[in-house]
Design an enzyme around this catalytic site. Structure first.
Site, mmCIF file in Angstrom:
data_model
loop_
_atom_site.group_PDB
_atom_site.id
_atom_site.type_symbol
_atom_site.label_atom_id
_atom_site.label_comp_id
_atom_site.label_asym_id
_atom_site.label_seq_id
_atom_site.Cartn_x
_atom_site.Cartn_y
_atom_site.Cartn_z
ATOM 1 N N PHE A 8 6.097 -2.330 12.447
ATOM 2 C CA PHE A 8 5.343 -1.246 12.182
ATOM 3 C C PHE A 8 4.037 -1.523 12.276
ATOM 4 C CE2 PHE A 8 8.319 -1.347 8.672
ATOM 5 C CZ PHE A 8 8.901 0.294 8.921
ATOM 6 N N ASP A 9 3.373 -0.768 13.219
ATOM 7 C CA ASP A 9 1.387 -1.376 12.887
ATOM 8 C C ASP A 9 1.398 -1.142 11.676
ATOM 9 O OD1 ASP A 9 -1.060 -1.391 14.264
ATOM 10 O OD2 ASP A 9 -1.404 0.597 13.218
ATOM 11 N N LEU A 10 -0.380 -1.497 11.362
ATOM 12 C CA LEU A 10 -0.860 -1.957 9.529
ATOM 13 C C LEU A 10 -1.773 -0.820 9.830
ATOM 14 C CD1 LEU A 10 -0.326 -3.477 7.012
ATOM 15 C CD2 LEU A 10 -2.987 -4.894 8.295
ATOM 16 N N ASP A 11 -3.138 -0.487 10.451
ATOM 17 C CA ASP A 11 -3.746 0.810 9.538
ATOM 18 C C ASP A 11 -3.443 1.908 10.532
ATOM 19 O OD1 ASP A 11 -5.748 -1.561 9.434
ATOM 20 O OD2 ASP A 11 -6.400 -2.480 10.685
#
Length: 215
Positions: A8-11
């Site tokens: 996953f990306d975070l932001d």
């Protein structure tokens, strides 16, 4: 090929940091260039590294602008970060089902840890790759390759989930399947143009997709 790993990306993907990022850019840029930047002007800055963004504005002030940005960002972090619906439950369920899960982000580790702690997601992830851990950022494949190596995972058995073209193209460059989230600030059509394999309307849509793939 079955999927056993999800990155996953975070932001803008796991946690809603959009207002925090926009406010941090506006604070920094207004400090140096009073009233020259509006909200819509900073939207393209979401995704690339701070170094890349500020280099294009003024290469001689990059480090001090990053310091100014991060100071504001840390001070206002907890008041401006929000949760996305069904993220916590979905990540919890992936962990329960035995998936290897990781984060690949262009943020600095200190701020990443603040966001994960606030959202209580810090307990779930097997690996977190930040800008501090790599030489190149997404869409270069290096951050994803590092996460895959740490997880002992193969790209063809992995999904990369993100809200920006850096995530989708980064996944494609690393050889993973790609998943776009429709709640991206840049709009669903923007991400669909990069031809992700799947698009989510909410994070929990990921679970039936994985069930179908893994049959």
């Amino acid at each position: 090929m079955k999927i056993n790993t999800v990155l996953f990306d975070l932001d803008g993907t796991l946690i809603n940091t959009n207002e925090l990022i926009i406010s941090s850019f506006l604070h920094t840029l207004n400090h140096y260039y009073s009233n020259q930047y509006k909200r819509e002007d900073v939207l393209p800055f979401i995704g690339p590294s701070l170094h890349d963004t500020f280099s294009k504005i003024d290469a001689s002030k990059v480090e001090e602008m990053i310091t100014c940005y991060r100071q504001f960002n840390h001070e206002h972090h907890d008041e401006l970060v929000e949760e996305y619906e069904t993220v916590y439950e979905t990540v919890q369920e992936l962990k329960k089902q035995g998936y290897k899960i990781g984060i690949v982000t262009t943020k600095a580790r200190q701020t990443v840890e603040m966001g994960l702690k606030l959202s209580k997601l810090d307990q779930f992830f097997d690996v977190v790759v930040t800008i501090d851990d790599v030489e190149h950022v997404k869409p270069h494949p290096e951050p994803l390759q590092k996460a895959l190596e740490l997880l002992d995972a193969k790209p063809e058995e992995t999904l990369m989930v993100g809200d920006n073209h850096h995530d989708i193209v980064g996944g494609q460059n690393a050889g993973t399947k790609t998943v776009a989230v429709s709640w991206t600030l840049k709009g669903r059509a923007y991400l669909e143009a990069y031809k992700p394999d799947y698009v989510l309307d909410k994070m929990s849509d990921l679970l039936p997709i994985l069930s179908r793939i893994n049959g």
